[in-house]
Write an enzyme that holds these catalytic residues in place. Structure first.
Site, PDB file in Angstrom:
ATOM      1  CB  SER A 211      -0.878  -0.001   1.258  1.00 10.35           C
ATOM      2  OG  SER A 211      -1.511   1.245   1.462  1.00 10.35           O
TER       3      SER A 211
ATOM      4  CE1 TYR B 183      -4.472  -2.325   4.849  1.00 15.45           C
ATOM      5  CE2 TYR B 183      -3.415  -0.198   4.522  1.00 15.45           C
ATOM      6  CZ  TYR B 183      -4.021  -1.338   4.011  1.00 15.45           C
ATOM      7  OH  TYR B 183      -4.155  -1.468   2.644  1.00 15.45           O
TER       8      TYR B 183
END
Length: 262
Positions: free
Chosen positions: A144, A157
């Protein structure tokens, strides 16, 4: 017409029944690969495999909880037994849960890291054994922009996505002698159900409107105010999977409309 540069290769895509995973699976299959859709829901994977089959592509469903060691080992073994080889692993399975750090439940923290990091480790370990036996392969992690940057409310995350880059670098070093490359694709926000779920969650947590979350949180740092698409991510994965050079390893490619630049 898309090039058939992956003819005869076998790929596993975790979280492959929908969203980014299904888009990646479709792109690899369009390039000639046989793709195993590994997913927590065998029913969903079976339905998605049928959709790809109807498009003239080769796909098969596999039941897999990436955080379950036995299921990962069994799933990878099933693919190898059925197709005789394994050339590409795309470690894509993931979830998103947002909380301020001081309120982040430890059980949720562990769940996030188990799916993103334990899952990447377990699927990599099982896949490398076959890739080493056959003399080559490509491991691709879906990271990401949060593999490079940080955002509020996403401590688990961000930690997990940063960790994937470290894992890829180690796999690149250890795998080189066996013809295995490892890389990371780092998307910006892709408007999948995972992201759609975050919009109201972040609006509540930050005390702003959902439109402001999209405009001022998700897309503020892009150069054109656009979401990354599933197809954008799939093309980046295909680039790594089809690379003919052993030089392209241990790298991360950001696909984010300029949100993060290196």
């Amino acid at each position: 017409m898309l090039p058939a540069s992956l003819n005869g290769q076998v790929a596993i895509v975790t979280g492959g029944a929908g969203g980014i995973g299904l888009g990646i699976a479709r792109r690899l299959a369009q390039s000639g690969a046989i793709v195993a859709l590994a997913d927590l829901s065998l029913d969903a994977a079976t339905r998605s495999a049928a959709v790809l089959d109807a498009e003239g592509l080769q796909a098969a469903p596999v039941a897999m909880d990436v955080a379950d060691e036995a299921m990962v080992e069994a799933g990878v073994a099933e693919v190898v037994a059925r197709f005789g080889r394994l050339d590409i692993l795309v470690s894509n399975a993931g979830i998103q849960i947002v909380h301020p750090i001081e309120e982040y439940p430890f059980a949720v923290w562990k769940q996030m890291l188990a799916i993103h990091l334990d899952g990447a480790f377990l699927t990599t370990r099982a896949s490398l054994r076959q890739m080493y036996r056959q003399g080559g392969g490509s491991v691709i992690y879906i990271g990401s922009v949060h593999s490079k940057e940080a955002s509020r409310l996403k401590s688990a995350y961000v930690t997990a996505k940063h960790g994937l880059i470290g894992l890829a670098k180690v796999v690149a070093k250890e795998g080189a002698a066996h013809g295995v490359r490892a890389n990371v694709v780092c998307p910006g926000f892709v408007r999948t159900p995972l992201v759609e779920k975050q919009i109201p969650e972040q609006a509540r947590a930050l005390g702003i409107s959902e439109a402001e979350v999209v405009r001022n949180v998700m897309l503020r740092e892009t150069v054109d105010g656009q979401f990354t698409t599933v197809e954008d991510v799939a093309e980046a994965v295909h680039l790594f999977a089809s690379a003919g050079s052993s030089a392209l390893t241990g790298q991360s490619l950001i696909v984010s409309h300029g949100w993060c630049m290196e």
